[in-house]
Design a protein around this motif. Structure first.
Motif, PDB file in Angstrom:
ATOM      1  N   LEU A  11      13.775  41.016   4.185  1.00 31.54           N
ATOM      2  CA  LEU A  11      14.682  42.049   4.598  1.00 31.54           C
ATOM      3  C   LEU A  11      13.801  43.559   4.215  1.00 31.54           C
ATOM      4  CD1 LEU A  11      17.828  40.705   2.855  1.00 31.54           C
ATOM      5  CD2 LEU A  11      17.126  40.409   5.312  1.00 31.54           C
ATOM      6  N   PRO A  12      14.266  44.342   4.941  1.00 33.43           N
ATOM      7  CA  PRO A  12      14.073  45.920   4.593  1.00 33.43           C
ATOM      8  C   PRO A  12      14.090  46.091   3.156  1.00 33.43           C
ATOM      9  CG  PRO A  12      15.329  46.069   6.608  1.00 33.43           C
ATOM     10  CD  PRO A  12      15.540  44.411   6.038  1.00 33.43           C
ATOM     11  N   ASN A  13      12.825  46.261   2.503  1.00 27.06           N
ATOM     12  CA  ASN A  13      12.868  46.811   1.225  1.00 27.06           C
ATOM     13  C   ASN A  13      13.034  45.428   0.121  1.00 27.06           C
ATOM     14  OD1 ASN A  13      12.279  49.609   1.593  1.00 27.06           O
ATOM     15  ND2 ASN A  13      14.519  49.844   1.878  1.00 27.06           N
ATOM     16  N   LEU A  14      13.027  44.407   0.660  1.00 29.46           N
ATOM     17  CA  LEU A  14      13.368  42.955  -0.098  1.00 29.46           C
ATOM     18  C   LEU A  14      12.426  41.756   0.388  1.00 29.46           C
ATOM     19  CD1 LEU A  14      14.568  41.662  -2.477  1.00 29.46           C
ATOM     20  CD2 LEU A  14      16.639  41.258  -1.178  1.00 29.46           C
ATOM     21  N   GLN A  15      11.819  41.326  -0.477  1.00 25.67           N
ATOM     22  CA  GLN A  15      11.040  39.843   0.046  1.00 25.67           C
ATOM     23  C   GLN A  15      11.486  38.857  -1.046  1.00 25.67           C
ATOM     24  OE1 GLN A  15       7.032  40.147   1.298  1.00 25.67           O
ATOM     25  NE2 GLN A  15       7.190  42.263   2.496  1.00 25.67           N
ATOM     26  N   ILE A  16      11.708  37.697  -0.798  1.00 24.45           N
ATOM     27  CA  ILE A  16      11.948  36.573  -1.693  1.00 24.45           C
ATOM     28  C   ILE A  16      11.126  35.552  -1.495  1.00 24.45           C
ATOM     29  CG2 ILE A  16      13.854  35.023  -2.394  1.00 24.45           C
ATOM     30  CD1 ILE A  16      15.921  36.851  -1.698  1.00 24.45           C
ATOM     31  N   PRO A  17      10.183  35.164  -2.119  1.00 27.90           N
ATOM     32  CA  PRO A  17       9.259  34.279  -1.665  1.00 27.90           C
ATOM     33  C   PRO A  17       9.891  32.852  -1.688  1.00 27.90           C
ATOM     34  CG  PRO A  17       9.024  34.457  -4.029  1.00 27.90           C
ATOM     35  CD  PRO A  17       9.984  35.553  -3.477  1.00 27.90           C
ATOM     36  N   ALA A  18       8.883  31.788  -0.894  1.00 31.33           N
ATOM     37  CA  ALA A  18       9.557  30.463  -0.355  1.00 31.33           C
ATOM     38  C   ALA A  18       9.573  29.915  -1.523  1.00 31.33           C
ATOM     39  CB  ALA A  18       8.268  29.920   0.552  1.00 31.33           C
ATOM     40  N   ASN A  19      10.767  29.136  -1.325  1.00 29.71           N
ATOM     41  CA  ASN A  19      11.238  28.273  -2.542  1.00 29.71           C
ATOM     42  C   ASN A  19      12.252  27.103  -1.955  1.00 29.71           C
ATOM     43  OD1 ASN A  19      11.363  27.098  -5.047  1.00 29.71           O
ATOM     44  ND2 ASN A  19      11.072  29.061  -5.964  1.00 29.71           N
ATOM     45  N   ILE A  20      12.585  26.187  -2.695  1.00 26.58           N
ATOM     46  CA  ILE A  20      13.692  25.287  -2.415  1.00 26.58           C
ATOM     47  C   ILE A  20      14.849  25.304  -3.379  1.00 26.58           C
ATOM     48  CG2 ILE A  20      12.397  23.948  -0.688  1.00 26.58           C
ATOM     49  CD1 ILE A  20      12.269  22.007  -3.000  1.00 26.58           C
ATOM     50  N   GLY A  21      15.739  24.625  -3.350  1.00 24.17           N
ATOM     51  CA  GLY A  21      16.798  24.389  -4.230  1.00 24.17           C
ATOM     52  C   GLY A  21      18.046  25.320  -4.075  1.00 24.17           C
ATOM     53  N   GLN A  22      19.108  24.812  -4.742  1.00 20.97           N
ATOM     54  CA  GLN A  22      20.500  25.614  -4.541  1.00 20.97           C
ATOM     55  C   GLN A  22      20.440  26.910  -5.191  1.00 20.97           C
ATOM     56  OE1 GLN A  22      23.110  24.539  -3.176  1.00 20.97           O
ATOM     57  NE2 GLN A  22      24.659  26.267  -3.923  1.00 20.97           N
ATOM     58  N   ALA A  23      19.790  27.171  -6.253  1.00 18.80           N
ATOM     59  CA  ALA A  23      19.496  28.762  -6.654  1.00 18.80           C
ATOM     60  C   ALA A  23      18.895  29.533  -5.938  1.00 18.80           C
ATOM     61  CB  ALA A  23      18.988  28.576  -8.355  1.00 18.80           C
ATOM     62  N   HIS A  24      17.965  29.090  -5.333  1.00 17.89           N
ATOM     63  CA  HIS A  24      17.014  29.729  -4.175  1.00 17.89           C
ATOM     64  C   HIS A  24      18.076  30.037  -3.108  1.00 17.89           C
ATOM     65  CE1 HIS A  24      13.807  31.435  -1.978  1.00 17.89           C
ATOM     66  NE2 HIS A  24      14.002  30.545  -0.989  1.00 17.89           N
ATOM     67  N   ARG A  25      18.914  29.310  -2.570  1.00 18.09           N
ATOM     68  CA  ARG A  25      19.905  29.455  -1.392  1.00 18.09           C
ATOM     69  C   ARG A  25      20.814  30.744  -1.930  1.00 18.09           C
ATOM     70  NH1 ARG A  25      25.101  27.707  -1.183  1.00 18.09           N
ATOM     71  NH2 ARG A  25      25.961  27.674   0.696  1.00 18.09           N
ATOM     72  N   GLN A  26      21.401  30.304  -2.957  1.00 20.44           N
ATOM     73  CA  GLN A  26      22.305  31.379  -3.751  1.00 20.44           C
ATOM     74  C   GLN A  26      21.789  32.920  -3.706  1.00 20.44           C
ATOM     75  OE1 GLN A  26      24.208  29.821  -7.209  1.00 20.44           O
ATOM     76  NE2 GLN A  26      25.471  28.362  -6.188  1.00 20.44           N
ATOM     77  N   ARG A  27      20.302  32.908  -4.321  1.00 18.94           N
ATOM     78  CA  ARG A  27      19.705  34.093  -4.337  1.00 18.94           C
ATOM     79  C   ARG A  27      19.543  34.935  -2.893  1.00 18.94           C
ATOM     80  NH1 ARG A  27      13.628  35.246  -5.969  1.00 18.94           N
ATOM     81  NH2 ARG A  27      13.525  37.626  -6.204  1.00 18.94           N
ATOM     82  N   CYS A  28      19.179  33.953  -1.693  1.00 18.91           N
ATOM     83  CA  CYS A  28      19.128  34.720  -0.548  1.00 18.91           C
ATOM     84  C   CYS A  28      20.218  34.826   0.251  1.00 18.91           C
ATOM     85  CB  CYS A  28      18.127  33.659   0.319  1.00 18.91           C
ATOM     86  SG  CYS A  28      16.573  33.391  -0.176  1.00 18.91           S
ATOM     87  N   LEU A  29      21.360  34.108  -0.062  1.00 18.30           N
ATOM     88  CA  LEU A  29      22.652  34.446   0.714  1.00 18.30           C
ATOM     89  C   LEU A  29      23.278  35.644  -0.016  1.00 18.30           C
ATOM     90  CD1 LEU A  29      24.154  30.971   1.307  1.00 18.30           C
ATOM     91  CD2 LEU A  29      23.247  32.472   2.989  1.00 18.30           C
ATOM     92  N   THR A  30      23.146  35.806  -1.368  1.00 17.91           N
ATOM     93  CA  THR A  30      23.572  37.107  -1.992  1.00 17.91           C
ATOM     94  C   THR A  30      23.065  38.223  -1.558  1.00 17.91           C
ATOM     95  OG1 THR A  30      24.172  35.650  -3.950  1.00 17.91           O
ATOM     96  CG2 THR A  30      24.080  37.868  -4.199  1.00 17.91           C
ATOM     97  N   ALA A  31      21.764  38.063  -1.145  1.00 18.47           N
ATOM     98  CA  ALA A  31      21.193  39.466  -0.708  1.00 18.47           C
ATOM     99  C   ALA A  31      21.476  39.780   0.524  1.00 18.47           C
ATOM    100  CB  ALA A  31      19.359  38.943  -0.440  1.00 18.47           C
ATOM    101  N   LEU A  32      21.575  38.743   1.453  1.00 16.87           N
ATOM    102  CA  LEU A  32      22.230  39.069   2.719  1.00 16.87           C
ATOM    103  C   LEU A  32      23.848  39.632   2.389  1.00 16.87           C
ATOM    104  CD1 LEU A  32      21.535  35.873   4.764  1.00 16.87           C
ATOM    105  CD2 LEU A  32      20.095  38.133   4.692  1.00 16.87           C
ATOM    106  N   ALA A  33      24.474  39.344   1.667  1.00 18.53           N
ATOM    107  CA  ALA A  33      25.936  39.586   1.474  1.00 18.53           C
ATOM    108  C   ALA A  33      25.844  41.138   0.838  1.00 18.53           C
ATOM    109  CB  ALA A  33      26.626  38.914   0.457  1.00 18.53           C
ATOM    110  N   LEU A  34      24.921  41.376   0.067  1.00 20.88           N
ATOM    111  CA  LEU A  34      25.125  42.828  -0.606  1.00 20.88           C
ATOM    112  C   LEU A  34      24.016  43.613   0.138  1.00 20.88           C
ATOM    113  CD1 LEU A  34      24.912  41.768  -4.185  1.00 20.88           C
ATOM    114  CD2 LEU A  34      26.789  42.230  -2.679  1.00 20.88           C
ATOM    115  N   PHE A  35      23.409  43.324   1.350  1.00 21.23           N
ATOM    116  CA  PHE A  35      22.550  43.993   2.060  1.00 21.23           C
ATOM    117  C   PHE A  35      23.266  45.559   2.472  1.00 21.23           C
ATOM    118  CE2 PHE A  35      20.780  45.737   6.360  1.00 21.23           C
ATOM    119  CZ  PHE A  35      19.355  45.929   5.744  1.00 21.23           C
ATOM    120  N   ASP A  36      22.423  46.405   2.129  1.00 19.27           N
ATOM    121  CA  ASP A  36      22.802  47.736   2.516  1.00 19.27           C
ATOM    122  C   ASP A  36      23.924  48.375   1.603  1.00 19.27           C
ATOM    123  OD1 ASP A  36      25.073  47.243   3.957  1.00 19.27           O
ATOM    124  OD2 ASP A  36      24.262  47.800   5.998  1.00 19.27           O
ATOM    125  N   GLN A  37      24.455  47.774   0.806  1.00 22.19           N
ATOM    126  CA  GLN A  37      25.567  48.029  -0.174  1.00 22.19           C
ATOM    127  C   GLN A  37      25.071  48.532  -1.472  1.00 22.19           C
ATOM    128  OE1 GLN A  37      28.675  45.307  -0.301  1.00 22.19           O
ATOM    129  NE2 GLN A  37      28.860  45.211   1.941  1.00 22.19           N
TER     130      GLN A  37
END
Length: 324
Positions: free
Chosen positions: A298-324
Motif C-alpha cells: 500500500l502507499p507508505n506501507l509494505q507487509i512482507p509475504a506470509n501465511i496464517g490467520q494472524a497475517h490475514r488479520q494484519r493485512c485486512l486491518t491495514a485495508l480497513a484503516l487505510f487513510d484513517q
C-alpha cells in the motif's frame, strides 16, 4: 397514526435522557463500576396498571370500610415498594467492561461483547444490555461471577466502528419497574472492506519467501497444508490425506519456497480508493483460503509475504484503516 406519534414521543424522551446523562457523566472509563447515582428507575406499563389497581382497591376498601381489603391493599403496596428497591439494587455495584469484538466486513452486523461482573455475594437476575438497534438476551449473573452480552450494530462502511452508547437494563423482580443506566464507553470494532466479486486474477510470483509461515509457529516446523498447485514438488504431497479421500494437498513448512502473491495497490490503475481496497480484500481472502503466501503493498506501507490467520488479520486491518 396515533401509534407512530406515541412511538416518536417515547423516542424523543429517550434521546433527551441520553443527552442529559452524557452531559452529566461524560465519557465513561473502561471498566466502570455502577454507582447508585448512575441508575434511573421508572414504573413499567405493568407497574402503572398495578398502581391503578391498588388505587381502585384502596377507594373500594375505604368506601365499604373493609379492613381486610385495606390490609391486602397495603400488603400489595409494600410488595411494590420492595420490588422497586430490589430492582434498583440489581444494578448497583456492577462492573461493566468491554470484551473482545470480532472484526466484520462492511455491510454486515458488528457484534460488540460487553461483560457484566458481579462482585457481590448475591446473584443478579434478568440483566441485559441494549442500544437503538437491538437488545441482548437477559442473563443471570452469579455471585462473584460474570456474564458476556452480545450487542448488534450495523457496520455500513470500513474503518473503526464505534459503539458510543448503550444501556444496562433490568426489570427484576416482577417486571413492575425498569431500572437502567446510560453508558458512553466509545467501544470500537474493526470493519474490513467488503470483498469485491471474483473476476480480476492476481498476478502470482514464484519466490522463496524464506520465513513465510504462521507467526504462531516456530522455525523449521510444519506450518499446515494447502491445496495442490501446478508446479508443486511431489515430495510435498500429503499422500496419507489423499488416501483418506481428503483431496490432493501439499505440506507447507517454515522457510520453504511457496507460490507467493504480491497484492499491489499500484496494480489496480483506474479504480477508486474503495474499489481498490475491495479488490485487494478479495485477493487476500482467496489466497488465505487456498493456503497461499501473499504480500501487501500500500502507499507508505509494505507487509512482507506470509501465511496464517494472524497475517490475514494484519493485512485486512491495514485495508480497513487505510487513510484513517
Amino acid at each position: 397514526m396515533p401509534i407512530n406519534l406515541d412511538f416518536g414521543i417515547v423516542r424523543r424522551i429517550r434521546q433527551f435522557s441520553r443527552r442529559w446523562a452524557f452531559k452529566r457523566h461524560g465519557v465513561d472509563p473502561d471498566p466502570l463500576t455502577l454507582s447508585s447515582r448512575r441508575i434511573y428507575i421508572i414504573p413499567t406499563g405493568l407497574g402503572v396498571a398495578f398502581a391503578l389497581m391498588l388505587f381502585a382497591m384502596f377507594i373500594g376498601a375505604m368506601n365499604y370500610a373493609n379492613n381486610l381489603a385495606l390490609g391486602l391493599t397495603f400488603l400489595l403496596g409494600s410488595l411494590a415498594l420492595t420490588a422497586m428497591h430490589y430492582c434498583h439494587r440489581n444494578l448497583a455495584g456492577l462492573v461493566i467492561r468491554s470484551a473482545t469484538s470480532e472484526p466484520v466486513f462492511a455491510g454486515g452486523i458488528a457484534k460488540f461483547h460487553i461483560a457484566l461482573e458481579n462482585t457481590a455475594p448475591l446473584a443478579r437476575h434478568e440483566l441485559t444490555v441494549a442500544n437503538d438497534h437491538g437488545m441482548a438476551e437477559p442473563q443471570r449473573v452469579p455471585a462473584n461471577g460474570r456474564a458476556v452480552f452480545e450487542l448488534p450494530l450495523p457496520a455500513p462502511k470500513r474503518g473503526l466502528l464505534t459503539l458510543n452508547h448503550f444501556e444496562t437494563i433490568t426489570r427484576h423482580p416482577f417486571g413492575l419497574f425498569r431500572a437502567w443506566s446510560h453508558l458512553h464507553m466509545n467501544l470500537t470494532c474493526v470493519v474490513y472492506p467488503k470483498p469485491s466479486p471474483r473476476g480480476i486474477t492476481p498476478p502470482p510470483v514464484e519466490t522463496d519467501t524464506g520465513g513465510a509461515q504462521d507467526s504462531l509457529l516456530g522455525d523449521e516446523e510444519f506450518a499446515g497444508m494447502r491445496p495442490f498447485q501446478a508446479g508443486d514438488s511431489p515430495r510435498r504431497i500429503a499422500w496419507k490425506a489423499y488416501a483418506r479421500e481428503q483431496g490432493l494437498q501439499v505440506k507447507v513448512y517454515a522457510g520453504t519456497a511457496v507460490t507467493s502473491h504480491v497484492f499491489d495497490w499500484d496494480a489496480l490503475p483506474g479504480l477508486g480508493t474503495e474499489a481498490r481496497l475491495s479488490q485487494l480484500c478479495r485477493w487476500i481472502e482467496d489466497a488465505h483460503a487456498a493456503g497461499s503466501a501473499f504480500a501487501l503493498k500500500l502507499p507508505n506501507l509494505q507487509i512482507p509475504a506470509n501465511i496464517g490467520q494472524a497475517h490475514r488479520q494484519r493485512c485486512l486491518t491495514a485495508l480497513a484503516l487505510f487513510d484513517q
